[in-house]
Scaffold this motif. Structure first.
Motif, PDB file in Angstrom:
ATOM      1  N   GLN A   1       0.801  -1.229   0.000  1.00  0.00           N
ATOM      2  CA  GLN A   1       0.000   0.000   0.000  1.00  0.00           C
ATOM      3  C   GLN A   1       0.835   1.281   0.000  1.00  0.00           C
ATOM      4  O   GLN A   1       0.315   2.354  -0.311  1.00  0.00           O
ATOM      5  CB  GLN A   1      -0.916   0.013   1.235  1.00  0.00           C
ATOM      6  N   LEU A   2       2.113   1.167   0.347  1.00  0.00           N
ATOM      7  CA  LEU A   2       2.920   2.374   0.543  1.00  0.00           C
ATOM      8  C   LEU A   2       3.072   3.224  -0.720  1.00  0.00           C
ATOM      9  O   LEU A   2       2.848   4.434  -0.696  1.00  0.00           O
ATOM     10  CB  LEU A   2       4.312   1.965   1.022  1.00  0.00           C
ATOM     11  N   ASP A   3       3.434   2.592  -1.808  1.00  0.00           N
ATOM     12  CA  ASP A   3       3.682   3.369  -3.031  1.00  0.00           C
ATOM     13  C   ASP A   3       2.396   3.997  -3.532  1.00  0.00           C
ATOM     14  O   ASP A   3       2.380   5.133  -4.009  1.00  0.00           O
ATOM     15  CB  ASP A   3       4.307   2.479  -4.111  1.00  0.00           C
ATOM     16  N   HIS A   4       1.317   3.243  -3.394  1.00  0.00           N
ATOM     17  CA  HIS A   4       0.040   3.798  -3.834  1.00  0.00           C
ATOM     18  C   HIS A   4      -0.324   5.031  -3.007  1.00  0.00           C
ATOM     19  O   HIS A   4      -0.776   6.044  -3.545  1.00  0.00           O
ATOM     20  CB  HIS A   4      -1.064   2.749  -3.734  1.00  0.00           C
ATOM     21  N   ALA A   5      -0.093   4.929  -1.708  1.00  0.00           N
ATOM     22  CA  ALA A   5      -0.403   6.066  -0.824  1.00  0.00           C
ATOM     23  C   ALA A   5       0.435   7.281  -1.220  1.00  0.00           C
ATOM     24  O   ALA A   5      -0.056   8.413  -1.239  1.00  0.00           O
ATOM     25  CB  ALA A   5      -0.137   5.670   0.630  1.00  0.00           C
ATOM     26  N   ALA A   6       1.704   7.046  -1.564  1.00  0.00           N
ATOM     27  CA  ALA A   6       2.574   8.159  -1.960  1.00  0.00           C
ATOM     28  C   ALA A   6       2.058   8.802  -3.247  1.00  0.00           C
ATOM     29  O   ALA A   6       2.017  10.033  -3.365  1.00  0.00           O
ATOM     30  CB  ALA A   6       4.001   7.655  -2.147  1.00  0.00           C
ATOM     31  N   ARG A   7       1.627   7.971  -4.192  1.00  0.00           N
ATOM     32  CA  ARG A   7       1.090   8.530  -5.447  1.00  0.00           C
ATOM     33  C   ARG A   7      -0.184   9.319  -5.184  1.00  0.00           C
ATOM     34  O   ARG A   7      -0.426  10.366  -5.779  1.00  0.00           O
ATOM     35  CB  ARG A   7       0.802   7.392  -6.448  1.00  0.00           C
ATOM     36  N   CYS A   8      -0.985   8.814  -4.274  1.00  0.00           N
ATOM     37  CA  CYS A   8      -2.246   9.468  -3.924  1.00  0.00           C
ATOM     38  C   CYS A   8      -1.980  10.869  -3.352  1.00  0.00           C
ATOM     39  O   CYS A   8      -2.640  11.848  -3.714  1.00  0.00           O
ATOM     40  CB  CYS A   8      -2.953   8.554  -2.925  1.00  0.00           C
ATOM     41  N   LEU A   9      -0.972  10.987  -2.496  1.00  0.00           N
ATOM     42  CA  LEU A   9      -0.640  12.302  -1.916  1.00  0.00           C
ATOM     43  C   LEU A   9       0.011  13.209  -2.949  1.00  0.00           C
ATOM     44  O   LEU A   9      -0.262  14.411  -3.003  1.00  0.00           O
ATOM     45  CB  LEU A   9       0.287  12.121  -0.706  1.00  0.00           C
ATOM     46  N   ALA A  10       0.872  12.622  -3.788  1.00  0.00           N
ATOM     47  CA  ALA A  10       1.537  13.420  -4.823  1.00  0.00           C
ATOM     48  C   ALA A  10       0.499  14.004  -5.777  1.00  0.00           C
ATOM     49  O   ALA A  10       0.618  15.149  -6.237  1.00  0.00           O
ATOM     50  CB  ALA A  10       2.550  12.560  -5.582  1.00  0.00           C
ATOM     51  N   ALA A  11      -0.568  13.224  -6.041  1.00  0.00           N
ATOM     52  CA  ALA A  11      -1.626  13.709  -6.936  1.00  0.00           C
ATOM     53  C   ALA A  11      -2.353  14.911  -6.330  1.00  0.00           C
ATOM     54  O   ALA A  11      -3.025  15.658  -7.037  1.00  0.00           O
ATOM     55  CB  ALA A  11      -2.622  12.578  -7.217  1.00  0.00           C
ATOM     56  N   ARG A  12      -2.252  15.076  -5.021  1.00  0.00           N
ATOM     57  CA  ARG A  12      -2.848  16.250  -4.373  1.00  0.00           C
ATOM     58  C   ARG A  12      -1.845  17.400  -4.257  1.00  0.00           C
ATOM     59  O   ARG A  12      -2.056  18.346  -3.508  1.00  0.00           O
ATOM     60  CB  ARG A  12      -3.344  15.873  -2.981  1.00  0.00           C
ATOM     61  N   GLY A  13      -0.719  17.257  -4.943  1.00  0.00           N
ATOM     62  CA  GLY A  13       0.255  18.346  -4.975  1.00  0.00           C
ATOM     63  C   GLY A  13       1.214  18.354  -3.800  1.00  0.00           C
ATOM     64  O   GLY A  13       1.928  19.333  -3.595  1.00  0.00           O
ATOM     65  N   LEU A  14       1.251  17.258  -3.044  1.00  0.00           N
ATOM     66  CA  LEU A  14       2.147  17.223  -1.879  1.00  0.00           C
ATOM     67  C   LEU A  14       3.472  16.574  -2.270  1.00  0.00           C
ATOM     68  O   LEU A  14       3.501  15.641  -3.072  1.00  0.00           O
ATOM     69  CB  LEU A  14       1.490  16.427  -0.747  1.00  0.00           C
TER      70      LEU A  14
END
Ligand SMILES: Nc1ncnc2c1ncn2[C@@H]1O[C@H](COP(=O)(O)OP(=O)(O)O)[C@@H](O)[C@H]1O
Ligand SMILES: [Mg+2]
Length: 221
Positions: free
Chosen positions: A20-33
């Motif tokens: 789940q880690l990489d997906h979570a990182a992509r999810c946050l990056a998609a919000r501009g973080l």
């Protein structure tokens, strides 16, 4: 610049944290973080060497604990604090809850000593959010068997060990309900991902609400 956030991923071996880690990182990056994925033990050249020893070399519980804290100190000083100060969102595969669960409940190391060492090496640094991937130990063991990867020194422990580790994790979650979000990790990976996304959304919304707006888009993240 706004201070970043620390998010830890916890749970017994085979619970599905790394999945789940990489997906979570992509999810946050998609919000501009701006995000940084890291892990414990590890995350720096020195700590990764200590990790290799911890996962392979026979040692007693006190030695294991001291090597873990040495690795954490290096990681906290050289990666986590600088990243947070630079405004990054740090996603860390395991942090102090794992020490209380594995070395404390699993190995029987005194909890007071673990808490004291943690305070010495990390001060009051604590995750803003902890995602606890909860699965029964038998299911986690079955997943690890299916994965076909060679088991490390921890993964070779019996289910009774992981039962103690899981109980401590759940006790930590009950004691810190605003920090720890328990994820039902028995579900198929996509459903686990949805739970993770919901928890991340709650954190980003809380963060946006609590932070004064500083500058335009692209600034202060
Ligand atoms: N929700 C899930 N359902 C079924 N299998 C899973 C799920 N999540 C992960 N797995 C599988 O279980 C194994 C362990 O997952 P992993 O993410 O490495 O766990 P951890 O990092 O918590 O030890 C891997 O083979 C992975 O593909
Ligand atoms: Mg993993």
């Amino acid at each position: 610049m706004a201070h970043g956030k620390l998010i830890s991923f916890e749970g017994i071996d085979g619970a599905g944290k790394s999945t789940q880690l990489d997906h979570a990182a992509r999810c946050l990056a998609a919000r501009g973080l701006r995000t940084r994925v890291t892990r414990e033990p590890g995350g720096t050249p020195l700590a990764e060497q200590l990790r290799a020893l911890l996962l392979a070399e026979p040692m007693d519980a006190i030695t294991e604990t001291l090597l873990l804290f040495a690795a954490r100190r290096d990681h906290v000083e050289r990666v986590i604090r600088p990243a947070l100060a630079a405004g990054e969102w740090v996603l860390c595969d395991r942090f102090f809850d794992a020490t209380l669960a594995y070395q404390g409940a699993g190995r029987g190391v005194a909890e007071d000593w673990l808490r004291g060492l943690q305070a010495q090496i990390a001060g009051d640094l604590e995750p803003d959010l902890t995602l606890l991937f909860d699965v029964p130990e038998a299911l986690a063991a079955a997943r690890l068997r299916h994965s076909g990867a060679a088991a490390d020194r921890f993964e070779r422990e019996p289910e009774t060990f992981f039962g103690r580790v899981r109980s401590m994790y759940l006790a930590r979650a009950r004691a810190a309900q605003t920090r720890v979000c328990v994820i039902d990790a028995r579900a198929p990976a996509e459903q686990v991902t949805s739970q993770v996304e919901a928890a991340l959304t709650r954190l980003t919304e809380r963060s946006a609400a609590g932070r004064p707006v500083s500058g335009g888009p692209g600034e202060g993240r």
